[in-house]
Design a protein around this motif. Structure first.
Motif, mmCIF file in Angstrom:
data_model
loop_
_atom_site.group_PDB
_atom_site.id
_atom_site.type_symbol
_atom_site.label_atom_id
_atom_site.label_comp_id
_atom_site.label_asym_id
_atom_site.label_seq_id
_atom_site.Cartn_x
_atom_site.Cartn_y
_atom_site.Cartn_z
ATOM 1 N N LYS A 25 0.825 -1.202 0.000
ATOM 2 C CA LYS A 25 0.000 0.000 0.000
ATOM 3 C C LYS A 25 0.864 1.259 0.000
ATOM 4 O O LYS A 25 0.442 2.310 -0.460
ATOM 5 C CB LYS A 25 -0.924 -0.019 1.218
ATOM 6 N N SER A 26 2.093 1.124 0.550
ATOM 7 C CA SER A 26 2.963 2.289 0.626
ATOM 8 C C SER A 26 3.900 2.398 -0.567
ATOM 9 O O SER A 26 4.665 3.343 -0.669
ATOM 10 C CB SER A 26 3.790 2.224 1.917
ATOM 11 N N VAL A 27 3.863 1.403 -1.464
ATOM 12 C CA VAL A 27 4.761 1.417 -2.622
ATOM 13 C C VAL A 27 4.405 2.578 -3.541
ATOM 14 O O VAL A 27 3.245 2.778 -3.898
ATOM 15 C CB VAL A 27 4.665 0.081 -3.400
ATOM 16 N N LYS A 28 5.409 3.347 -3.921
ATOM 17 C CA LYS A 28 5.205 4.451 -4.860
ATOM 18 C C LYS A 28 5.822 4.047 -6.198
ATOM 19 O O LYS A 28 7.010 4.199 -6.408
ATOM 20 C CB LYS A 28 5.872 5.718 -4.333
ATOM 21 N N TYR A 29 5.017 3.431 -7.050
ATOM 22 C CA TYR A 29 5.559 3.080 -8.359
ATOM 23 C C TYR A 29 5.143 4.144 -9.360
ATOM 24 O O TYR A 29 4.184 4.888 -9.158
ATOM 25 C CB TYR A 29 5.099 1.691 -8.785
ATOM 26 N N ARG A 30 5.877 4.234 -10.431
ATOM 27 C CA ARG A 30 5.703 5.340 -11.359
ATOM 28 C C ARG A 30 4.711 4.985 -12.454
ATOM 29 O O ARG A 30 5.018 4.262 -13.400
ATOM 30 C CB ARG A 30 7.072 5.726 -11.939
ATOM 31 N N ARG A 31 3.526 5.521 -12.301
ATOM 32 C CA ARG A 31 2.463 5.260 -13.264
ATOM 33 C C ARG A 31 2.606 6.154 -14.492
ATOM 34 O O ARG A 31 3.174 7.236 -14.417
ATOM 35 C CB ARG A 31 1.099 5.556 -12.616
ATOM 36 N N SER A 32 2.016 5.712 -15.599
ATOM 37 C CA SER A 32 1.830 6.602 -16.736
ATOM 38 C C SER A 32 0.759 7.621 -16.354
ATOM 39 O O SER A 32 -0.038 7.386 -15.441
ATOM 40 C CB SER A 32 1.394 5.816 -17.975
ATOM 41 N N SER A 33 0.724 8.745 -17.049
ATOM 42 C CA SER A 33 -0.251 9.801 -16.768
ATOM 43 C C SER A 33 -1.241 9.902 -17.917
ATOM 44 O O SER A 33 -0.861 9.731 -19.080
ATOM 45 C CB SER A 33 0.467 11.136 -16.554
ATOM 46 N N LEU A 34 -2.484 10.182 -17.601
ATOM 47 C CA LEU A 34 -3.537 10.152 -18.613
ATOM 48 C C LEU A 34 -4.464 11.353 -18.493
ATOM 49 O O LEU A 34 -4.841 11.769 -17.397
ATOM 50 C CB LEU A 34 -4.349 8.861 -18.454
ATOM 51 N N TYR A 35 -4.821 11.887 -19.659
ATOM 52 C CA TYR A 35 -5.795 12.974 -19.801
ATOM 53 C C TYR A 35 -6.873 12.442 -20.726
ATOM 54 O O TYR A 35 -6.614 12.144 -21.885
ATOM 55 C CB TYR A 35 -5.079 14.193 -20.388
ATOM 56 N N THR A 36 -8.097 12.246 -20.227
ATOM 57 C CA THR A 36 -9.180 11.712 -21.045
ATOM 58 C C THR A 36 -10.167 12.812 -21.406
ATOM 59 O O THR A 36 -10.518 13.644 -20.564
ATOM 60 C CB THR A 36 -9.935 10.575 -20.333
ATOM 61 N N VAL A 37 -10.601 12.807 -22.645
ATOM 62 C CA VAL A 37 -11.588 13.767 -23.117
ATOM 63 C C VAL A 37 -12.636 13.045 -23.947
ATOM 64 O O VAL A 37 -12.428 11.913 -24.392
ATOM 65 C CB VAL A 37 -10.933 14.885 -23.971
ATOM 66 N N MET A 38 -13.755 13.692 -24.141
ATOM 67 C CA MET A 38 -14.789 13.160 -25.022
ATOM 68 C C MET A 38 -15.111 14.193 -26.088
ATOM 69 O O MET A 38 -14.881 15.390 -25.906
ATOM 70 C CB MET A 38 -16.053 12.799 -24.243
ATOM 71 N N ILE A 139 6.569 16.370 -10.032
ATOM 72 C CA ILE A 139 7.495 15.320 -10.467
ATOM 73 C C ILE A 139 8.101 14.613 -9.266
ATOM 74 O O ILE A 139 8.211 13.377 -9.242
ATOM 75 C CB ILE A 139 8.597 15.916 -11.370
ATOM 76 N N ARG A 140 8.495 15.382 -8.260
ATOM 77 C CA ARG A 140 9.064 14.780 -7.056
ATOM 78 C C ARG A 140 8.044 13.858 -6.390
ATOM 79 O O ARG A 140 8.368 12.733 -5.995
ATOM 80 C CB ARG A 140 9.475 15.872 -6.068
ATOM 81 N N SER A 141 6.796 14.301 -6.310
ATOM 82 C CA SER A 141 5.760 13.516 -5.647
ATOM 83 C C SER A 141 5.437 12.249 -6.424
ATOM 84 O O SER A 141 5.391 11.152 -5.846
ATOM 85 C CB SER A 141 4.498 14.368 -5.486
ATOM 86 N N ARG A 142 5.217 12.361 -7.718
ATOM 87 C CA ARG A 142 4.840 11.185 -8.506
ATOM 88 C C ARG A 142 5.996 10.210 -8.691
ATOM 89 O O ARG A 142 5.776 9.011 -8.855
ATOM 90 C CB ARG A 142 4.311 11.629 -9.875
ATOM 91 N N GLY A 143 7.210 10.715 -8.681
ATOM 92 C CA GLY A 143 8.359 9.843 -8.908
ATOM 93 C C GLY A 143 9.089 9.437 -7.650
ATOM 94 O O GLY A 143 10.037 8.658 -7.705
ATOM 95 N N SER A 144 8.650 9.941 -6.478
ATOM 96 C CA SER A 144 9.323 9.670 -5.205
ATOM 97 C C SER A 144 10.804 10.022 -5.266
ATOM 98 O O SER A 144 11.659 9.286 -4.764
ATOM 99 C CB SER A 144 9.149 8.193 -4.815
ATOM 100 N N TYR A 145 11.122 11.131 -5.893
ATOM 101 C CA TYR A 145 12.503 11.593 -5.954
ATOM 102 C C TYR A 145 12.816 12.437 -4.720
ATOM 103 O O TYR A 145 11.942 13.095 -4.167
ATOM 104 C CB TYR A 145 12.729 12.448 -7.205
ATOM 105 N N ASP A 146 14.083 12.426 -4.331
ATOM 106 C CA ASP A 146 14.540 13.299 -3.263
ATOM 107 C C ASP A 146 14.526 14.735 -3.773
ATOM 108 O O ASP A 146 15.016 15.024 -4.860
ATOM 109 C CB ASP A 146 15.955 12.906 -2.839
ATOM 110 N N ALA A 147 13.963 15.635 -2.984
ATOM 111 C CA ALA A 147 13.806 17.025 -3.430
ATOM 112 C C ALA A 147 15.141 17.660 -3.779
ATOM 113 O O ALA A 147 15.247 18.451 -4.721
ATOM 114 C CB ALA A 147 13.107 17.845 -2.348
ATOM 115 N N SER A 148 16.204 17.301 -3.059
ATOM 116 C CA SER A 148 17.496 17.951 -3.271
ATOM 117 C C SER A 148 18.090 17.641 -4.636
ATOM 118 O O SER A 148 18.755 18.482 -5.239
ATOM 119 C CB SER A 148 18.490 17.526 -2.180
#
Length: 426
Positions: A25-38, A139-148
């Motif tokens: 549940k705590s795993v932060k894996y890097r998902r693809s991002s999606l924008y859906t429209v109709m 990017i830092r949040s979605r990728g779990s990168y260190d801010a520095s």
């Protein structure tokens, strides 16, 4: 003393099991991002309410939500429609009017609009403010990168820093997709009348609903689609685009456009506003459909039935596109390692024949991400596949299944957080 020892063993076992499930549940894996429209279709039944429903619908959880402000396009011309959009008013419109990438008569207009969407997608990735400044928080949040390591000035001064920026581009920004849906709603009652009262062949439904793909009709049989009674069939033609983020674009962005709010200048702000380097590339199109039987939901209004079928049709077409385009396939973390389970099911197209590769995420010394295939699994037929489609909890109120079970085909020990991806063509 014996009872105390047994109690300690039990506590240890359940604590370990709880910790294993919580680890996933705590795993932060890097998902693809999606924008859906109709595509706006005002002549469809319940068009206004369906539009509102779609605008408020959520992105499938296997993707990051990268929706932009507008989720309804107008004047869309599908790749199979040769008629061009008329007039130059298209050039004055913001994101929301689009033509097919294969329509040669309006390709210039189309490119302008696709670039406009691409630029907005980039702006969202870098949290562009009203002042024109950027930051790396999303990017830092979605990728779990260190801010520095994502401090741009620092990153550009070292090889490791540049590698981390490149990793963020490859892992996150490059995997940004736009899905354009063209819906067609067909009342089953209306179809039945056209077919002289009774339908007993799915092929007939396919003909009337505009579905020529025989495999889709076969798939419909597999999931128990019924053809008699009231309800709606919803078909979507979907067109998939991907953000073109490459080394050349990234270098230009970081060197010529990047600035934070406290360092932004009018020149840099204007440079980004005037830029035309960002674009979407056309990946492909596919179609699918969903059937909602009103006899199952006697307390549901027809409007609600169409809403349910609309979302199910989008989920179904995503499955079709993932079968045909490897880059659009999603990764799913294992929920448990023994037994092998994952939070994936019929919504993602899992069947008893589905096979998956098991991937282990690896990080190099410079922080770049790679994925090594460490084994494979197949669906365990001793357990039911999790039905996680939209509205499944109402259709199967007594079901307690909340994951799908797998059998190991090859590999050593699997653990929560390892990723699985469906094998090509499966």
């Amino acid at each position: 003393m014996k009872k105390i020892i047994l109690s300690l063993i039990a506590i240890t076992f359940f604590t370990a099991l709880y910790a294993q499930e919580n680890k996933e549940k705590s795993v932060k894996y890097r998902r693809s991002s999606l924008y859906t429209v109709m595509v706006d279709a005002p002549n469809l039944p319940y068009a206004d309410s369906i539009k509102k429903f779609f605008i408020n619908s959520t992105i499938p959880e296997k993707f990051n939500d990268h929706n932009l402000g507008n989720r309804v396009f107008t004047n869309f011309t599908s790749p199979t429609n040769a008629d061009p959009i008329k007039g130059n008013e298209l050039l004055l419109k913001r994101v929301g009017t689009i033509t097919s990438p294969t329509n040669a008569n309006s390709i210039t207009d189309n490119e302008i609009l696709l670039k406009s969407i691409a630029k907005e997608a980039v702006s969202k990735w870098f949290n562009r403010s009203e002042k024109g400044g950027f930051n790396m928080e999303l990017i830092r949040s979605r990728g779990s990168y260190d801010a520095s390591v994502l401090d741009i000035a620092t990153a550009k001064a070292s090889k490791r820093g540049l590698d981390m920026l490149a990793d963020a581009g490859e892992e996150l920004i490059k995997n940004t997709f736009v899905l354009v849906n063209e819906f067609k709603y067909t009342s089953k009652e209306e179809i039945a009348k056209k077919a002289s009262g009774w339908l007993n062949a799915l092929g007939t439904i396919g003909d009337y609903a505009g579905i020529s793909n025989a495999s889709l009709i076969t798939n419909a049989v597999a999931v128990g689609v019924t053809v008699a009674g009231k309800g709606y069939i919803v078909k979507t033609n979907a067109h998939l685009y991907r953000l073109d983020w490459n080394e050349e674009v990234a270098t230009k962005f970081y060197n010529e456009y990047w600035a934070e709010d406290n360092t932004i200048t009018n020149e840099k702000k204007q440079a980004f506003d005037d830029s035309d380097i960002f674009k979407l590339v056309y990946v492909g199109s596919d179609n699918s459909w969903a059937d909602v039987q009103s006899s199952i939901f006697t307390n549901k209004r027809e409007e609600e039935l169409v809403q349910r079928a609309t979302i199910k049709a989008v989920d179904a077409v995503i499955i079709e596109l993932q079968k045909n385009h490897e880059e659009f396939k999603t990764k799913t973390p294992l929920y448990t390692g023994e037994p092998i389970t994952a939070k994936i099911g019929t919504k993602e197209g899992v069947t008893n024949k589905s096979k998956f590769e098991v991937l282990e995420q690896q990080i190099s010394e410079n922080g770049k991400t790679s994925y090594a295939v460490v084994g494979s699994v197949k669906v365990d037929e001793n357990f039911p596949i999790w039905d996680n489609r939209f509205g499944a909890e109402e259709e199967n109120p007594n079901s307690k299944i909340d994951r799908t079970y797998f059998k190991k085909v090859s590999g050593k020990e699997f653990y929560p957080g390892m990723l699985i991806v469906q094998k090509k063509g499966k």
